[in-house]
Design a protein around this motif. Structure first.
Motif, PDB file in Angstrom:
ATOM      1  N   ARG A  55       0.823  -1.213   0.000  1.00 39.20           N
ATOM      2  CA  ARG A  55       0.000   0.000   0.000  1.00 39.20           C
ATOM      3  C   ARG A  55       0.857   1.263   0.000  1.00 39.20           C
ATOM      4  O   ARG A  55       0.414   2.319  -0.458  1.00 39.20           O
ATOM      5  CB  ARG A  55      -0.927  -0.005   1.219  1.00 39.20           C
ATOM      6  N   ALA A  72      -0.388   2.779  -5.782  1.00 43.62           N
ATOM      7  CA  ALA A  72      -1.410   3.802  -5.554  1.00 43.62           C
ATOM      8  C   ALA A  72      -2.782   3.192  -5.352  1.00 43.62           C
ATOM      9  O   ALA A  72      -3.661   3.827  -4.786  1.00 43.62           O
ATOM     10  CB  ALA A  72      -1.443   4.768  -6.745  1.00 43.62           C
ATOM     11  N   SER A  73      -2.978   1.954  -5.803  1.00 42.63           N
ATOM     12  CA  SER A  73      -4.291   1.316  -5.747  1.00 42.63           C
ATOM     13  C   SER A  73      -4.385   0.410  -4.527  1.00 42.63           C
ATOM     14  O   SER A  73      -3.567  -0.500  -4.351  1.00 42.63           O
ATOM     15  CB  SER A  73      -4.542   0.516  -7.027  1.00 42.63           C
TER      16      SER A  73
END
Length: 206
Positions: free
Chosen positions: A56, A60-61
């Motif tokens: 994480r 970015a996702s």
């Protein structure tokens, strides 16, 4: 099944593609269940959660960070099973591989054997796959009886102190485990990861 309807012989060179497909199909039957079993153990869940948390900070996702470790772990388990049981075995000291042939040439099972790692361990089944269509007709039992006969002959020729056959079984292969228990085999351990069994080993003194 009448004996003249099913025979066991060594694989011919032109049968390699068919035998390889049979081995791959046998692994495909269990690989998803093995992956589910392995990845739902508490230590595996903890590692996946830690990997997701670390990703994480890089990705970015959030969803990608959550799913990527799971996808990679499932892929690793499947590739490991396919490499171990879904490929043709290397040439060994016990001949084969052998195929079960129904009628005039319908290959419906494959078997390969290898000597044990140490003296007294006997022989080990390295490949055992049966076409689902023929499983009800005793192909598995026929191949197992053939493996036992080959193991006894090999142990006698090598001066082994006892004839013994070991059959590894994935934790999700309940049908094969039931067949072995019905034929007098006993579970004697196995191997796995992080303290959880992934492959059980059944053995029988012949």
């Amino acid at each position: 099944m009448p004996p003249n309807h099913l025979s066991v012989r060594e694989m011919r060179e032109d049968e390699k593609p068919l035998v390889l497909e049979l081995l791959k199909a046998g692994v495909k039957d269990t690989e998803n269940r093995v992956a589910l079993h392995a990845l739902t153990r508490p230590p595996a869940l903890l590692l996946l959660a830690a990997a997701s948390s670390g990703l994480r900070f890089i990705l970015a996702s959030f969803s990608l960070a959550l799913l990527l470790p799971v996808f990679l772990a499932v892929a690793a388990v499947k590739l490991g099973l396919r490499a171990r049981w879904g490929s043709l075995p290397p040439p060994g000291g016990m001949g084969g591989p052998w195929v079960a042939v129904q009628g005039s040439g319908d290959v419906c099972g494959v078997l390969a054997l290898a000597p044990g790692a140490s003296v007294g361990e006997g022989a080990r089944v390295t490949r055992l796959s049966v076409s689902p269509w023929h499983r009800r007709r005793g192909v598995g039992r026929r191949l197992l009886a053939f493996a036992e006969a080959r193991s006894r002959a090999w142990s006698g020729s090598m001066g082994e102190p006892r004839a013994r056959l070991v059959v590894p079984v994935a934790v999700a292969a309940w049908g094969l485990a039931g067949l072995l228990e019905a034929c007098g085999y006993q579970e004697e351990g196995g191997w796995g990861c992080m303290g959880y069994m992934l492959v059980r080993e059944f053995s029988k003194d012949l």
